[in-house]
Design a protein around this motif. Structure first.
Motif, PDB file in Angstrom:
ATOM      1  N   PRO A  45      37.560  35.943  15.008  1.00  0.00           N
ATOM      2  CA  PRO A  45      36.299  35.169  14.188  1.00  0.00           C
ATOM      3  C   PRO A  45      35.386  36.371  13.720  1.00  0.00           C
ATOM      4  N   PRO A  46      34.899  35.747  12.850  1.00  0.00           N
ATOM      5  CA  PRO A  46      33.865  36.948  12.240  1.00  0.00           C
ATOM      6  C   PRO A  46      32.434  37.025  12.929  1.00  0.00           C
ATOM      7  N   SER A  47      31.991  38.380  13.114  1.00  0.00           N
ATOM      8  CA  SER A  47      30.675  38.414  13.615  1.00  0.00           C
ATOM      9  C   SER A  47      29.503  37.514  13.376  1.00  0.00           C
ATOM     10  N   ASN A  48      28.467  37.350  14.186  1.00  0.00           N
ATOM     11  CA  ASN A  48      27.452  36.076  14.018  1.00  0.00           C
ATOM     12  C   ASN A  48      26.432  36.712  14.693  1.00  0.00           C
ATOM     13  N   ASN A  49      25.340  35.806  14.768  1.00  0.00           N
ATOM     14  CA  ASN A  49      23.951  36.203  15.483  1.00  0.00           C
ATOM     15  C   ASN A  49      23.589  35.233  16.738  1.00  0.00           C
ATOM     16  N   GLN A  50      24.782  34.810  17.126  1.00  0.00           N
ATOM     17  CA  GLN A  50      24.527  33.574  18.040  1.00  0.00           C
ATOM     18  C   GLN A  50      23.891  33.863  19.403  1.00  0.00           C
ATOM     19  N   LEU A  51      24.006  35.323  19.992  1.00  0.00           N
ATOM     20  CA  LEU A  51      23.587  35.630  21.206  1.00  0.00           C
ATOM     21  C   LEU A  51      22.125  35.975  20.959  1.00  0.00           C
ATOM     22  N   VAL A 301      26.812  61.237  19.767  1.00  0.00           N
ATOM     23  CA  VAL A 301      27.984  60.505  19.547  1.00  0.00           C
ATOM     24  C   VAL A 301      28.485  59.279  20.392  1.00  0.00           C
ATOM     25  N   THR A 302      27.835  59.083  21.344  1.00  0.00           N
ATOM     26  CA  THR A 302      27.715  57.846  22.305  1.00  0.00           C
ATOM     27  C   THR A 302      26.844  56.807  22.209  1.00  0.00           C
ATOM     28  N   SER A 303      25.762  57.264  21.447  1.00  0.00           N
ATOM     29  CA  SER A 303      24.481  56.240  21.452  1.00  0.00           C
ATOM     30  C   SER A 303      24.756  54.950  20.932  1.00  0.00           C
ATOM     31  N   GLY A 304      26.005  54.494  20.036  1.00  0.00           N
ATOM     32  CA  GLY A 304      26.205  53.548  19.488  1.00  0.00           C
ATOM     33  C   GLY A 304      26.397  52.457  20.459  1.00  0.00           C
ATOM     34  N   VAL A 305      26.864  52.598  21.766  1.00  0.00           N
ATOM     35  CA  VAL A 305      27.186  51.682  22.691  1.00  0.00           C
ATOM     36  C   VAL A 305      26.030  50.640  22.907  1.00  0.00           C
ATOM     37  N   LYS A 306      25.004  50.990  22.736  1.00  0.00           N
ATOM     38  CA  LYS A 306      23.873  50.356  23.323  1.00  0.00           C
ATOM     39  C   LYS A 306      23.107  49.457  22.154  1.00  0.00           C
ATOM     40  N   LYS A 307      23.830  49.361  21.082  1.00  0.00           N
ATOM     41  CA  LYS A 307      23.359  48.817  19.877  1.00  0.00           C
ATOM     42  C   LYS A 307      23.732  47.630  19.207  1.00  0.00           C
ATOM     43  N   LYS A 308      24.484  47.160  20.255  1.00  0.00           N
ATOM     44  CA  LYS A 308      25.070  45.661  19.736  1.00  0.00           C
ATOM     45  C   LYS A 308      25.517  44.686  20.987  1.00  0.00           C
ATOM     46  N   ALA A 309      25.823  43.564  20.926  1.00  0.00           N
ATOM     47  CA  ALA A 309      26.699  42.792  21.901  1.00  0.00           C
ATOM     48  C   ALA A 309      27.409  41.826  21.383  1.00  0.00           C
ATOM     49  N   THR A 310      28.574  41.715  22.154  1.00  0.00           N
ATOM     50  CA  THR A 310      29.983  40.957  21.473  1.00  0.00           C
ATOM     51  C   THR A 310      30.534  40.364  22.848  1.00  0.00           C
ATOM     52  N   ASP A 325      27.926  37.034  19.119  1.00  0.00           N
ATOM     53  CA  ASP A 325      27.450  38.310  18.866  1.00  0.00           C
ATOM     54  C   ASP A 325      25.747  38.547  18.659  1.00  0.00           C
ATOM     55  N   ASP A 326      25.365  39.619  18.997  1.00  0.00           N
ATOM     56  CA  ASP A 326      23.934  40.027  18.366  1.00  0.00           C
ATOM     57  C   ASP A 326      24.353  41.198  17.978  1.00  0.00           C
ATOM     58  N   SER A 333      21.691  43.385  24.090  1.00  0.00           N
ATOM     59  CA  SER A 333      22.764  44.690  23.744  1.00  0.00           C
ATOM     60  C   SER A 333      23.359  45.080  24.839  1.00  0.00           C
ATOM     61  N   PHE A 334      24.555  45.826  24.629  1.00  0.00           N
ATOM     62  CA  PHE A 334      25.262  46.524  25.603  1.00  0.00           C
ATOM     63  C   PHE A 334      25.704  45.621  26.805  1.00  0.00           C
ATOM     64  N   VAL A 335      26.190  44.295  26.251  1.00  0.00           N
ATOM     65  CA  VAL A 335      26.689  43.526  27.350  1.00  0.00           C
ATOM     66  C   VAL A 335      27.981  43.736  27.935  1.00  0.00           C
ATOM     67  N   THR A 336      27.987  43.779  28.975  1.00  0.00           N
ATOM     68  CA  THR A 336      29.255  44.189  29.969  1.00  0.00           C
ATOM     69  C   THR A 336      29.861  43.298  30.659  1.00  0.00           C
ATOM     70  N   SER A 337      29.590  41.912  30.885  1.00  0.00           N
ATOM     71  CA  SER A 337      29.932  40.871  31.420  1.00  0.00           C
ATOM     72  C   SER A 337      29.487  39.516  30.958  1.00  0.00           C
ATOM     73  N   ALA A 338      30.322  38.543  30.986  1.00  0.00           N
ATOM     74  CA  ALA A 338      29.980  37.205  30.659  1.00  0.00           C
ATOM     75  C   ALA A 338      30.419  36.135  31.568  1.00  0.00           C
ATOM     76  N   LEU A 339      29.813  35.251  32.475  1.00  0.00           N
ATOM     77  CA  LEU A 339      30.236  34.392  33.293  1.00  0.00           C
ATOM     78  C   LEU A 339      29.770  32.930  32.928  1.00  0.00           C
ATOM     79  N   GLU A 340      30.988  32.032  33.031  1.00  0.00           N
ATOM     80  CA  GLU A 340      30.524  30.645  32.302  1.00  0.00           C
ATOM     81  C   GLU A 340      30.180  29.801  33.713  1.00  0.00           C
TER      82      GLU A 340
END
Length: 361
Positions: A45-51, A301-310, A325-326, A333-340
């Motif tokens: 699915p396309p990126s969005n700003n739901q987060l 070169v690794t700084s981008g990891v902190k700049k979004k969330a999916t 996404d955000d 940003s830098f979301v590492t886990s998602a629990l429902e």
């Protein structure tokens, strides 16, 4: 002319010394990182700003809550960079439950018999209860477990857990990315024998693990291959591995079973982890050797990891159902886990100072 020749020789000597320094003293021995296809083979699915609609729980009080877990009473647990395991109760109160002399607490899980299973990247696999802490596994086959990452308990009490890398630790994971070699493992802890064994090795940053309701297989997030694997635990395919979902837009981090049998996967920004337009860094061994010798360049070169969330929701057949996404990391940003849990997603992060709560309805 003689002065010019001497200067040229001196310059060549310096360049040679620099090259030898880069080659022989580099902390990595790099390979090429295989990036996802420009046109994904899976429907995403396309990126969005739901987060950006998340509610912030414990804001300012939770330093890098990488993972979250919920117990049978509905209490939310998270482990933070300051060594605390904190508990958030249904009534909104917060409790500092257990303190570790550690800043490497990562994946957590609630076992059937109470307490908490904790992966400490430095110490290994731990069991935490009100009575204290027990180290379940610190070594495997005579070698120290270097980077315990995520864990899940099966109904028989066995614990499956990932070792992200056998070469690099939590705070050197960017070197593991630049090296792009398969140092990851999946281990199994047997509580009846207290023995730890290797189920799988040769993985490119072994990360999140999850079991379906029937526990027929184990799902494994292989971050630097942009895919999740399925390792069969039962049936005719027992012991075999196949791809569950691949060619993801970013690297899968933690994975959790949803109540409907699907899976929630947090994605971290590996493809665009370098500044825009610099993806070629991952395709040049020579450039990686140079970069790895200079911490500031590694950080760049690794700084981008902190700049979004999916976060994505993947069906049991591997099809991607939903995506949240955000895209700019404006709120989370830098979301590492998602629990429902109870129609909400609870999101962990190594950057944020809160647990994010996202309504699904």
């Amino acid at each position: 002319m003689a002065v010019f020749k001497k200067s040229l020789v001196f310059l060549l000597v310096l360049l040679t010394a620099f090259a030898l320094q880069i080659i022989f003293f580099s902390p990595i021995s790099p390979d090429i990182l295989e990036l996802p296809l420009t046109s994904p083979s899976v429907s995403v699915p396309p990126s969005n700003n739901q987060l950006q609609k998340v509610i912030k729980l414990g804001e300012g009080l939770l330093e890098g809550p990488e993972d979250v877990a919920v117990d049978e009473d509905g209490a939310l647990y998270t482990a933070t960079r300051d060594g605390w395991i904190r508990r958030l109760h249904r009534n909104g109160s917060r409790e500092d439950w257990k303190k570790f002399e550690s800043n490497t607490l990562l994946g957590i899980a609630t076992p059937k018999r109470g307490g908490l299973i904790v992966c400490d990247a430095d110490k290994g696999l731990l069991k935490v209860t009100d009575d204290g802490v027990t180290v379940l596994a610190s070594h495997v086959d005579g070698s120290e477990i270097r980077f315990a990452d995520d864990a899940i308990e099966a109904s028989d009490g066995s614990i499956y857990f990932s070792v992200a890398s056998t070469k690099y630790g939590l705070y050197d994971w960017t070197l593991d990315l630049l090296e792009a070699k398969p140092h990851g493992q999946i281990l199994k802890y047997d509580p009846s024998t207290q023995h730890t064994s290797i189920l799988l090795d040769g993985l490119y940053l072994a990360n999140g693990v999850a079991l379906p309701k029937d526990e027929d297989f184990l799902l494994i997030c292989e971050t630097f291959r942009f895919r999740c694997l399925k390792y069969w635990l039962k049936g005719e395919s027992k012991g075999k591995t196949e791809v569950f979902v691949e060619n993801l837009p970013d690297g899968p981090d933690n994975i959790n079973l949803a109540p409907d049998g699907s899976f929630w996967i947090a994605l971290i920004q590996v493809v665009q982890i370098v500044p825009q337009g610099m993806e070629f860094v991952h395709t040049s061994k020579a450039l990686k050797l140079i970069i790895s010798n200079f911490p500031k360049l590694v950080e760049l070169v690794t700084s981008g990891v902190k700049k979004k969330a999916t976060v994505i929701n993947v069906a049991a057949n591997g099809n991607i159902i939903k995506r949240f996404d955000d895209p700019d990391g404006t709120v989370v940003s830098f979301v590492t886990s998602a629990l429902e849990f109870e129609d909400h997603l609870y999101l962990g992060s190594l950057k944020n100072d809160f647990v994010a709560k996202f309504p699904l309805k």
